[in-house]
Design a protein around this motif. Sequence first.
Motif, mmCIF file in Angstrom:
data_model
loop_
_atom_site.group_PDB
_atom_site.id
_atom_site.type_symbol
_atom_site.label_atom_id
_atom_site.label_comp_id
_atom_site.label_asym_id
_atom_site.label_seq_id
_atom_site.Cartn_x
_atom_site.Cartn_y
_atom_site.Cartn_z
ATOM 1 N N ILE A 83 0.726 -1.116 0.076
ATOM 2 C CA ILE A 83 0.052 0.148 -0.025
ATOM 3 C C ILE A 83 0.903 1.316 0.039
ATOM 4 O O ILE A 83 1.870 1.264 0.584
ATOM 5 C CB ILE A 83 -0.935 0.080 1.244
ATOM 6 C CG1 ILE A 83 -1.919 -1.156 1.142
ATOM 7 C CG2 ILE A 83 -1.728 1.302 1.425
ATOM 8 C CD1 ILE A 83 -2.930 -1.108 0.020
ATOM 9 N N ASP A 124 -2.464 4.749 -2.927
ATOM 10 C CA ASP A 124 -3.649 4.181 -2.213
ATOM 11 C C ASP A 124 -4.495 5.065 -1.468
ATOM 12 O O ASP A 124 -5.767 4.948 -1.232
ATOM 13 C CB ASP A 124 -3.616 2.949 -1.605
ATOM 14 C CG ASP A 124 -2.958 1.779 -2.410
ATOM 15 O OD1 ASP A 124 -3.577 1.245 -3.333
ATOM 16 O OD2 ASP A 124 -1.602 1.585 -2.514
ATOM 17 N N ARG A 140 -10.096 5.637 -7.193
ATOM 18 C CA ARG A 140 -9.817 4.540 -6.183
ATOM 19 C C ARG A 140 -9.062 5.091 -4.817
ATOM 20 O O ARG A 140 -8.852 4.360 -3.861
ATOM 21 C CB ARG A 140 -9.011 3.448 -6.642
ATOM 22 C CG ARG A 140 -9.887 2.839 -7.530
ATOM 23 C CD ARG A 140 -8.932 1.445 -7.960
ATOM 24 N NE ARG A 140 -8.169 0.557 -7.035
ATOM 25 C CZ ARG A 140 -8.675 -0.262 -6.436
ATOM 26 N NH1 ARG A 140 -9.945 -0.619 -6.741
ATOM 27 N NH2 ARG A 140 -8.003 -1.128 -5.477
ATOM 28 N N SER A 189 -7.418 2.202 7.544
ATOM 29 C CA SER A 189 -7.499 0.692 7.469
ATOM 30 C C SER A 189 -8.955 0.045 6.930
ATOM 31 O O SER A 189 -8.989 -0.849 6.022
ATOM 32 C CB SER A 189 -6.908 0.013 8.663
ATOM 33 O OG SER A 189 -5.596 0.464 8.783
ATOM 34 N N LEU A 221 -9.658 1.039 3.284
ATOM 35 C CA LEU A 221 -8.889 0.004 2.559
ATOM 36 C C LEU A 221 -9.744 -1.277 2.210
ATOM 37 O O LEU A 221 -9.586 -1.565 1.140
ATOM 38 C CB LEU A 221 -7.414 0.072 3.063
ATOM 39 C CG LEU A 221 -6.699 1.172 2.883
ATOM 40 C CD1 LEU A 221 -5.143 0.907 3.410
ATOM 41 C CD2 LEU A 221 -6.262 1.326 1.236
ATOM 42 N N PHE A 222 -10.159 -1.585 3.509
ATOM 43 C CA PHE A 222 -10.711 -2.994 3.605
ATOM 44 C C PHE A 222 -12.111 -2.789 2.656
ATOM 45 O O PHE A 222 -12.498 -3.410 1.752
ATOM 46 C CB PHE A 222 -11.130 -3.224 4.918
ATOM 47 C CG PHE A 222 -11.891 -4.582 4.836
ATOM 48 C CD1 PHE A 222 -11.509 -5.859 4.544
ATOM 49 C CD2 PHE A 222 -13.316 -4.738 5.279
ATOM 50 C CE1 PHE A 222 -12.106 -6.951 4.853
ATOM 51 C CE2 PHE A 222 -14.141 -5.735 5.360
ATOM 52 C CZ PHE A 222 -13.697 -6.886 5.054
ATOM 53 N N SER A 223 -12.800 -1.540 2.875
ATOM 54 C CA SER A 223 -14.039 -1.292 2.031
ATOM 55 C C SER A 223 -13.794 -1.367 0.607
ATOM 56 O O SER A 223 -14.704 -1.958 -0.233
ATOM 57 C CB SER A 223 -14.839 0.055 2.628
ATOM 58 O OG SER A 223 -15.842 0.303 1.790
ATOM 59 N N ARG A 224 -12.579 -0.774 0.249
ATOM 60 C CA ARG A 224 -12.250 -0.802 -1.077
ATOM 61 C C ARG A 224 -11.967 -2.011 -1.823
ATOM 62 O O ARG A 224 -12.401 -2.201 -2.954
ATOM 63 C CB ARG A 224 -11.037 0.356 -1.315
ATOM 64 C CG ARG A 224 -10.720 0.691 -2.829
ATOM 65 C CD ARG A 224 -9.558 1.409 -2.911
ATOM 66 N NE ARG A 224 -8.341 0.625 -2.630
ATOM 67 C CZ ARG A 224 -7.154 0.963 -2.908
ATOM 68 N NH1 ARG A 224 -6.768 2.325 -3.037
ATOM 69 N NH2 ARG A 224 -5.935 0.091 -2.381
ATOM 70 N N GLU A 225 -11.643 -2.963 -0.994
ATOM 71 C CA GLU A 225 -11.327 -4.221 -1.668
ATOM 72 C C GLU A 225 -12.582 -4.906 -1.842
ATOM 73 O O GLU A 225 -12.391 -5.867 -2.883
ATOM 74 C CB GLU A 225 -10.516 -5.101 -0.495
ATOM 75 C CG GLU A 225 -8.874 -4.752 -0.060
ATOM 76 C CD GLU A 225 -8.234 -4.755 -1.667
ATOM 77 O OE1 GLU A 225 -8.252 -5.999 -2.235
ATOM 78 O OE2 GLU A 225 -7.804 -4.116 -2.107
ATOM 79 N N ARG A 226 -13.628 -4.623 -1.007
ATOM 80 C CA ARG A 226 -14.728 -5.265 -1.268
ATOM 81 C C ARG A 226 -15.740 -4.527 -2.617
ATOM 82 O O ARG A 226 -16.415 -5.216 -3.255
ATOM 83 C CB ARG A 226 -15.665 -5.147 -0.168
ATOM 84 C CG ARG A 226 -15.392 -6.074 0.827
ATOM 85 C CD ARG A 226 -16.205 -6.203 2.024
ATOM 86 N NE ARG A 226 -16.160 -7.770 2.892
ATOM 87 C CZ ARG A 226 -16.689 -8.148 3.889
ATOM 88 N NH1 ARG A 226 -17.613 -7.320 4.315
ATOM 89 N NH2 ARG A 226 -16.446 -9.182 4.537
ATOM 90 N N GLY A 250 -14.251 -1.608 -4.580
ATOM 91 C CA GLY A 250 -13.547 -1.232 -5.647
ATOM 92 C C GLY A 250 -13.499 0.425 -5.568
ATOM 93 O O GLY A 250 -12.861 0.955 -6.425
#
Length: 397
Positions: A11, A93, A120, A182, A185-190, A192
């Motif tokens: 990241i 990021d 993003r 953090s 970032l986790f939300s973005r993984e789900r 986008g």
Amino acid sequence: MTEPTGPLAGIRILDLTSVLFGPYAAQILGDWGADVIKIETLDGDMWRYSGAFRNRGMSGQFMAVNRNKRSLALDLKHPDGKAALQRLIPTADVLVTNVRPAAMARLGFGYDECRALNPRLIYAAATGFGQEGPWAKRPAFDEIIQAASGLASSVGSDDEPQFVPSLIGDKICGQALAGAVSAALFSRERTGKGQLVEVPMLETIAGFNSVEMLGGYAFDPPIGPPGYKRMKERKPVRTKDGWITMLPYSGDNWSAFFEAVGRPELIEELQVRDPVARAENIDRIYARMNEIAQGRTTAEWQEMLLRLDVPHTAFARISEITEQEHLKAVDYFAAIDHPSEGKIRQARPATKFSEAPPNLHRVPPRLGEHSREVLAEAGYSGSEIDALMAARAAGEG
């Protein structure tokens, strides 16, 4: 330098923060493995010059919240410095800033402008006050927040407020911001999707303080006074030869304590087995404990309380904290060789991750130490970097 090993390895974070709140948050993210690029003015973060230092611009306080980062010095008011940051944003990021939102917008780096460059992007704003309230544009420092949040009143009193002698607001909010980034970032993984994250100091510390300090005001209408009486009564306890903190917490703890000191009659007299009665009698209970404590040495108390499994500890002097028994055993304070500052001492990351342990992979940077390196990564040629330096759009250490 070693390779980062934490859970955020890979990241990239652009750290446009100064002093404590923002830099502490960014350092936590760097400790957890992120590549943190600290973007400073050509004069540097003012925190570089606060406190003791061997070399100007590298104070101990600055180094305590700026390890695991690279330093890029840019003049964002210069069009070429602005263009350099615009080129970096698509590679990042996260962008973290504690520049007031209106000032970031004037520089051309408000959330909307940055989102246009990188949809993003997690844009994390460390603010003094929530941006929907009437104090949105006010400057904020730790003592301002301690005063406005009720913290100073709860530490002292309504009639004589007192500050916590630590920049506690900045540090608590820094931890909150690291957690918020953090989560984003986790939300973005789900999903986008990037997003704007705001951590306002006043609201964060008011909520932090309210957990126990609203007291009877947690009900509407209030059913009692504000505050947490036990915290006012809990103070260092004088022993025969020093100080200790003793914290019998449960009815069993208090009963075992009074039995062990030969005062079993106080168990019924002070009703320590009943949690409600114990709370009502807490000032009398602590008064008795304070009287009793003076009959033994600190070492004698520690031996007894350890045997009884009653929470306790002797007091550590801040000048000796690196030698504190537990912290020394876990090697918490690291001695690091810094190329310009000599031997320095740093607290290691406290959070443990079994599969991705954090590490100290970069020493605190000198101002502009990594300007050329980062600009080259952004695609600038050597001659272009020379031109940026000559124009004072960028600087190097």
